[in-house]
Design an enzyme around this catalytic site. Sequence first.
Site, mmCIF file in Angstrom:
data_model
loop_
_atom_site.group_PDB
_atom_site.id
_atom_site.type_symbol
_atom_site.label_atom_id
_atom_site.label_comp_id
_atom_site.label_asym_id
_atom_site.label_seq_id
_atom_site.Cartn_x
_atom_site.Cartn_y
_atom_site.Cartn_z
ATOM 1 N N ASP A 60 36.991 43.594 39.464
ATOM 2 C CA ASP A 60 35.824 43.632 40.347
ATOM 3 C C ASP A 60 34.961 42.386 40.160
ATOM 4 O O ASP A 60 34.502 42.089 39.070
ATOM 5 C CB ASP A 60 34.996 44.896 40.080
ATOM 6 C CG ASP A 60 35.802 46.170 40.324
ATOM 7 O OD1 ASP A 60 36.744 46.137 41.135
ATOM 8 O OD2 ASP A 60 35.479 47.190 39.691
ATOM 9 N N ASP A 95 39.804 39.696 35.234
ATOM 10 C CA ASP A 95 38.975 40.860 35.505
ATOM 11 C C ASP A 95 39.219 41.206 36.972
ATOM 12 O O ASP A 95 39.666 40.363 37.754
ATOM 13 C CB ASP A 95 37.501 40.506 35.251
ATOM 14 C CG ASP A 95 36.561 41.634 35.624
ATOM 15 O OD1 ASP A 95 36.811 42.780 35.213
ATOM 16 O OD2 ASP A 95 35.580 41.366 36.354
#
Length: 188
Positions: A14, A12
């Site tokens: 952020d 992922d």
Amino acid sequence: MSLLPERLIILDRDGVINQDSDAYIKSLAEWIPYPSAIDAMARLYKAGYTLAVATNQSGIARGYYDEKTLGTMHKRLQKLVSNAGGEIAHIAYCPHGPDDICHCRKPLPGLLEDIQKKLGRKTLEGSWMVGDSLRDLQAGEAVGCHSILVRTGKGQKTEAKGIGLEKAQVFDDLSAFADWLINENPVS
């Protein structure tokens, strides 16, 4: 470099690679990478792992920024990782909002399936999904990935809830995961 699924790490963005914000990361100036994450990505690459990124970017659908701005952030990310000696094989993103009907927004597995297709893999079974939220882990588990939760970003809140983490291993940050994975699974 090996193309074995277990040698693929999907990250992922952020909260894992860069600081997250409840107000969204809307510009290159707001995109602030964790230095230890960039180094970890380079170390994983040098250890024989293929790296990919799967990121929900609903700020596009909300009108906070556009795909060109997102592209600028991703070019910066790729340059930083490259300068550290690593490489990102593919970055997949979902530009849709939570109320849009799409197959790519995590926790659905569409972004990961996109990565699988772009990298020409038959399966993602045994790959690694690293995230800071339950939806990241759910997307990975839907395609057979090992779940890794990092405590950066929203990770501490996700861990505190304790829901849906039965299959997850938890690390302080991406660097701690990289240390563990490289030591536990050396290239043979």
